[in-house]
Write a protein that holds these residues in place. Structure first.
Motif, PDB file in Angstrom:
ATOM      1  N   GLY A   1     -52.891 105.734   4.149  1.00  0.00           N
ATOM      2  CA  GLY A   1     -52.261 106.407   3.178  1.00  0.00           C
ATOM      3  C   GLY A   1     -50.657 105.870   2.626  1.00  0.00           C
ATOM      4  N   GLN A   2     -50.106 105.096   3.699  1.00  0.00           N
ATOM      5  CA  GLN A   2     -48.826 104.709   3.414  1.00  0.00           C
ATOM      6  C   GLN A   2     -48.885 103.650   2.223  1.00  0.00           C
ATOM      7  OE1 GLN A   2     -47.387 103.373   6.878  1.00  0.00           O
ATOM      8  NE2 GLN A   2     -46.147 105.401   7.608  1.00  0.00           N
ATOM      9  N   SER A   3     -49.844 102.734   2.427  1.00  0.00           N
ATOM     10  CA  SER A   3     -50.168 101.608   1.484  1.00  0.00           C
ATOM     11  C   SER A   3     -50.700 102.083   0.022  1.00  0.00           C
ATOM     12  CB  SER A   3     -51.700 100.913   1.875  1.00  0.00           C
ATOM     13  OG  SER A   3     -52.035 100.023   0.932  1.00  0.00           O
ATOM     14  N   GLU A   4     -51.268 103.313  -0.147  1.00  0.00           N
ATOM     15  CA  GLU A   4     -51.549 104.123  -1.358  1.00  0.00           C
ATOM     16  C   GLU A   4     -50.301 104.463  -1.860  1.00  0.00           C
ATOM     17  OE1 GLU A   4     -54.775 106.965  -1.066  1.00  0.00           O
ATOM     18  OE2 GLU A   4     -56.073 105.436  -0.165  1.00  0.00           O
ATOM     19  N   VAL A   5     -49.120 104.973  -1.321  1.00  0.00           N
ATOM     20  CA  VAL A   5     -48.064 105.371  -1.655  1.00  0.00           C
ATOM     21  C   VAL A   5     -47.362 104.388  -2.354  1.00  0.00           C
ATOM     22  CG1 VAL A   5     -45.750 106.506  -1.055  1.00  0.00           C
ATOM     23  CG2 VAL A   5     -47.766 107.465  -0.108  1.00  0.00           C
ATOM     24  N   ARG A   6     -47.133 103.343  -1.515  1.00  0.00           N
ATOM     25  CA  ARG A   6     -46.530 102.058  -2.079  1.00  0.00           C
ATOM     26  C   ARG A   6     -47.159 101.417  -3.353  1.00  0.00           C
ATOM     27  NH1 ARG A   6     -45.937 101.039   4.005  1.00  0.00           N
ATOM     28  NH2 ARG A   6     -44.017 101.479   4.294  1.00  0.00           N
ATOM     29  N   HIS A   7     -48.573 101.284  -3.327  1.00  0.00           N
ATOM     30  CA  HIS A   7     -49.276 100.901  -4.328  1.00  0.00           C
ATOM     31  C   HIS A   7     -48.838 101.600  -5.673  1.00  0.00           C
ATOM     32  CE1 HIS A   7     -52.504  99.390  -6.739  1.00  0.00           C
ATOM     33  NE2 HIS A   7     -52.850 100.593  -7.370  1.00  0.00           N
ATOM     34  N   TYR A   8     -48.437 103.029  -5.861  1.00  0.00           N
ATOM     35  CA  TYR A   8     -47.985 103.740  -6.908  1.00  0.00           C
ATOM     36  C   TYR A   8     -46.565 103.733  -7.117  1.00  0.00           C
ATOM     37  CZ  TYR A   8     -53.024 104.896  -7.418  1.00  0.00           C
ATOM     38  OH  TYR A   8     -54.339 104.737  -7.351  1.00  0.00           O
ATOM     39  N   GLY A   9     -45.851 102.743  -6.328  1.00  0.00           N
ATOM     40  CA  GLY A   9     -44.425 102.707  -6.443  1.00  0.00           C
ATOM     41  C   GLY A   9     -43.478 103.679  -5.603  1.00  0.00           C
ATOM     42  N   GLY A  10     -44.215 104.548  -4.911  1.00  0.00           N
ATOM     43  CA  GLY A  10     -43.365 105.383  -3.803  1.00  0.00           C
ATOM     44  C   GLY A  10     -42.781 104.577  -2.792  1.00  0.00           C
ATOM     45  N   GLU A  11     -41.864 105.072  -2.155  1.00  0.00           N
ATOM     46  CA  GLU A  11     -40.966 104.247  -1.047  1.00  0.00           C
ATOM     47  C   GLU A  11     -41.208 105.056   0.237  1.00  0.00           C
ATOM     48  OE1 GLU A  11     -37.015 103.378  -1.939  1.00  0.00           O
ATOM     49  OE2 GLU A  11     -37.334 103.244  -4.160  1.00  0.00           O
ATOM     50  N   ILE A  12     -41.022 104.464   1.346  1.00  0.00           N
ATOM     51  CA  ILE A  12     -41.124 105.011   2.504  1.00  0.00           C
ATOM     52  C   ILE A  12     -40.267 104.270   3.421  1.00  0.00           C
ATOM     53  CG2 ILE A  12     -42.724 105.423   4.649  1.00  0.00           C
ATOM     54  CD1 ILE A  12     -45.101 104.981   2.709  1.00  0.00           C
ATOM     55  N   VAL A  13     -39.598 105.005   4.270  1.00  0.00           N
ATOM     56  CA  VAL A  13     -38.639 104.693   5.216  1.00  0.00           C
ATOM     57  C   VAL A  13     -38.969 105.423   6.567  1.00  0.00           C
ATOM     58  CG1 VAL A  13     -36.981 104.250   3.639  1.00  0.00           C
ATOM     59  CG2 VAL A  13     -36.811 106.479   4.562  1.00  0.00           C
ATOM     60  N   ASP A  14     -38.739 104.620   7.633  1.00  0.00           N
ATOM     61  CA  ASP A  14     -38.704 105.308   8.966  1.00  0.00           C
ATOM     62  C   ASP A  14     -37.578 106.087   9.281  1.00  0.00           C
ATOM     63  OD1 ASP A  14     -41.334 104.297   9.190  1.00  0.00           O
ATOM     64  OD2 ASP A  14     -40.606 102.177   9.996  1.00  0.00           O
ATOM     65  N   GLY A  15     -37.470 107.231   9.735  1.00  0.00           N
ATOM     66  CA  GLY A  15     -36.321 107.860  10.493  1.00  0.00           C
ATOM     67  C   GLY A  15     -36.619 109.208  10.422  1.00  0.00           C
ATOM     68  N   ARG A  16     -35.541 109.904  11.146  1.00  0.00           N
ATOM     69  CA  ARG A  16     -35.850 111.258  11.573  1.00  0.00           C
ATOM     70  C   ARG A  16     -34.726 111.877  10.706  1.00  0.00           C
ATOM     71  NH1 ARG A  16     -38.036 114.559  15.069  1.00  0.00           N
ATOM     72  NH2 ARG A  16     -38.836 112.830  16.146  1.00  0.00           N
ATOM     73  N   VAL A  17     -35.010 112.956  10.031  1.00  0.00           N
ATOM     74  CA  VAL A  17     -34.030 113.799   9.161  1.00  0.00           C
ATOM     75  C   VAL A  17     -33.378 114.759  10.086  1.00  0.00           C
ATOM     76  CG1 VAL A  17     -33.821 115.491   7.384  1.00  0.00           C
ATOM     77  CG2 VAL A  17     -35.310 113.601   6.982  1.00  0.00           C
ATOM     78  N   THR A  18     -32.044 114.841  10.207  1.00  0.00           N
ATOM     79  CA  THR A  18     -31.309 115.770  11.072  1.00  0.00           C
ATOM     80  C   THR A  18     -30.625 116.635  10.076  1.00  0.00           C
ATOM     81  OG1 THR A  18     -29.605 114.036  11.188  1.00  0.00           O
ATOM     82  CG2 THR A  18     -31.453 113.816  12.817  1.00  0.00           C
ATOM     83  N   GLY A  19     -30.440 116.666   8.964  1.00  0.00           N
ATOM     84  CA  GLY A  19     -29.577 117.511   8.299  1.00  0.00           C
ATOM     85  C   GLY A  19     -29.992 117.470   6.847  1.00  0.00           C
ATOM     86  N   ALA A  20     -29.528 118.736   5.986  1.00  0.00           N
ATOM     87  CA  ALA A  20     -29.995 118.934   4.511  1.00  0.00           C
ATOM     88  C   ALA A  20     -29.202 119.733   4.199  1.00  0.00           C
ATOM     89  CB  ALA A  20     -31.429 119.293   4.521  1.00  0.00           C
ATOM     90  N   GLY A  21     -28.637 119.486   2.806  1.00  0.00           N
ATOM     91  CA  GLY A  21     -27.701 120.178   2.272  1.00  0.00           C
ATOM     92  C   GLY A  21     -27.771 120.089   0.544  1.00  0.00           C
ATOM     93  N   ARG A  22     -26.729 120.366  -0.099  1.00  0.00           N
ATOM     94  CA  ARG A  22     -26.797 120.462  -1.578  1.00  0.00           C
ATOM     95  C   ARG A  22     -25.137 119.702  -1.889  1.00  0.00           C
ATOM     96  NH1 ARG A  22     -30.540 123.143  -4.287  1.00  0.00           N
ATOM     97  NH2 ARG A  22     -31.509 125.001  -2.836  1.00  0.00           N
ATOM     98  N   ASP A  23     -25.532 118.812  -3.023  1.00  0.00           N
ATOM     99  CA  ASP A  23     -24.570 118.369  -3.886  1.00  0.00           C
ATOM    100  C   ASP A  23     -24.558 118.570  -5.205  1.00  0.00           C
ATOM    101  OD1 ASP A  23     -22.392 116.666  -4.543  1.00  0.00           O
ATOM    102  OD2 ASP A  23     -23.204 114.926  -3.919  1.00  0.00           O
ATOM    103  N   GLY A  24     -23.795 119.504  -5.750  1.00  0.00           N
ATOM    104  CA  GLY A  24     -24.459 120.029  -7.002  1.00  0.00           C
ATOM    105  C   GLY A  24     -25.533 120.478  -7.240  1.00  0.00           C
TER     106      GLY A  24
END
Length: 308
Positions: free
Chosen positions: A62-85
């Motif tokens: 699945g990751q290979s298919e995402v990258r094949h179409y130009g998507g990016e993947i990074v390893d990491g855990r999201v710990t916060g989310a917010g808004r900027d405008g």
């Protein structure tokens, strides 16, 4: 860089949504914590043409298919989310941050198992819950149902389809009523009222359970009904939380995946507790397409406004 969509979660729903969006020429970033729910399982089932594929191999493909179409993947855990405008932002545990016009949250759920010593060690192998995921592999075995709710009584009848050697350990489930008792008798299902004290194993292989009175009951496979708890982090910081229900908790959303928080969409087990891999992947595709349509309307509105 500002992405069109950041996908939080690299499971079937997230990767499928990322493929759909990347094929729509959207800039997509997938953030994957690398803790798939189905990691303990030997194989994925009921996914046409992918039957018995190892979860790790499915994820890699699945990751290979995402990258094949130009998507990016990074390893990491999201710990916060917010808004900027007008943008949504996410922050990772290591301090990295990213921004996007939309968020697609596919963080899945956590299976909360009954608190019985030895049970967790066999989860995904000889301790299972879904007959459509693993029933065929357990066919004909000595199966024990560990009761935890009224649904456990239904589980016993369901699993009788895959084996004629079914024992229902009521544990914390209610006792069957007269009609249910007749059903169990008719189907040859044994009911034990004593609670399960521990799960037994020999050489790493599950062999049965020990009851609180010391009795040992041999079993090859155990069935449990976990509480399905949505992995809702970091949604609360955006004003969105999981809602409790009879099976655990889930993030409530419209059928197209849109949540009550502007710009935030969900797909997969975080909102649909019963979704298997194939249906989670289908949901990712569906929500990805709906999300792209939403972006198209926003792009169009901006273009019209630019005309003056």
């Amino acid at each position: 860089m500002t992405y069109d969509v950041i996908v939080i979660g690299g499971g079937p729903a997230g990767l499928s949504g990322a493929v759909a969006l990347s094929r729509a020429l959207r800039s997509v970033l997938v953030i994957d914590a690398g803790e798939p729910r189905n990691a303990p399982a030997d194989g994925i089932h009921n996914y046409l043409t992918r039957d018995d594929i190892a979860p790790a191999d499915f994820r890699t493909a699945g990751q290979s298919e995402v990258r094949h179409y130009g998507g990016e993947i990074v390893d990491g855990r999201v710990t916060g989310a917010g808004r900027d405008g007008d943008l949504l932002t996410v922050t990772l545990a290591d301090g990295r941050s990213y921004a996007a016009r939309r968020l697609l949250v596919t963080t899945g759920l956590t299976d909360e198992l009954p608190d019985i010593p030895g049970l967790r060690e066999h989860w995904g192998h000889s301790v299972i819950h879904c007959p459509y995921c693993h029933g065929y592999e357990a066919r004909g075995q000595a199966i024990g149902i560990i009761g935890s709710s009224p649904m456990s009584l239904h589980q016993a009848l369901m699993w009788r389809q895959w084996s004629d050697d079914i024992t229902l350990f009521l544990h914390t489930a209610p006792e069957p009523d007269a009609e249910q008792a007749r059903q169990f008798t008719a189907r040859g299902i044994t009911v034990i009222t004593e609670k399960v004290a521990e799960v037994l194993a020999e050489g790493g292989k599950l062999t049965g359970v020990r009851l609180t009175d010391g009795t040992v009951v041999a079993r090859e496979t155990l069935v449990v009904a976990p509480r399905f708890l949505a992995n809702a982090e970091p949604l609360p910081s955006l004003g969105l939380t999981a809602t409790d229900n009879d099976f655990g908790s889930a993030v409530v959303a419209e059928p197209n995946g849109r949540t009550e928080v502007p710009g935030v969409w969900v797909a997969g087990n975080v909102t649909d507790q019963m979704a298997q891999v194939v249906s989670a992947a289908a949901a990712g595709l569906h929500v990805g397409a709906q999300l792209n349509a939403d972006l198209i309307m926003e792009d169009t509105a901006r273009a019209v406004a630019a005309l003056g």
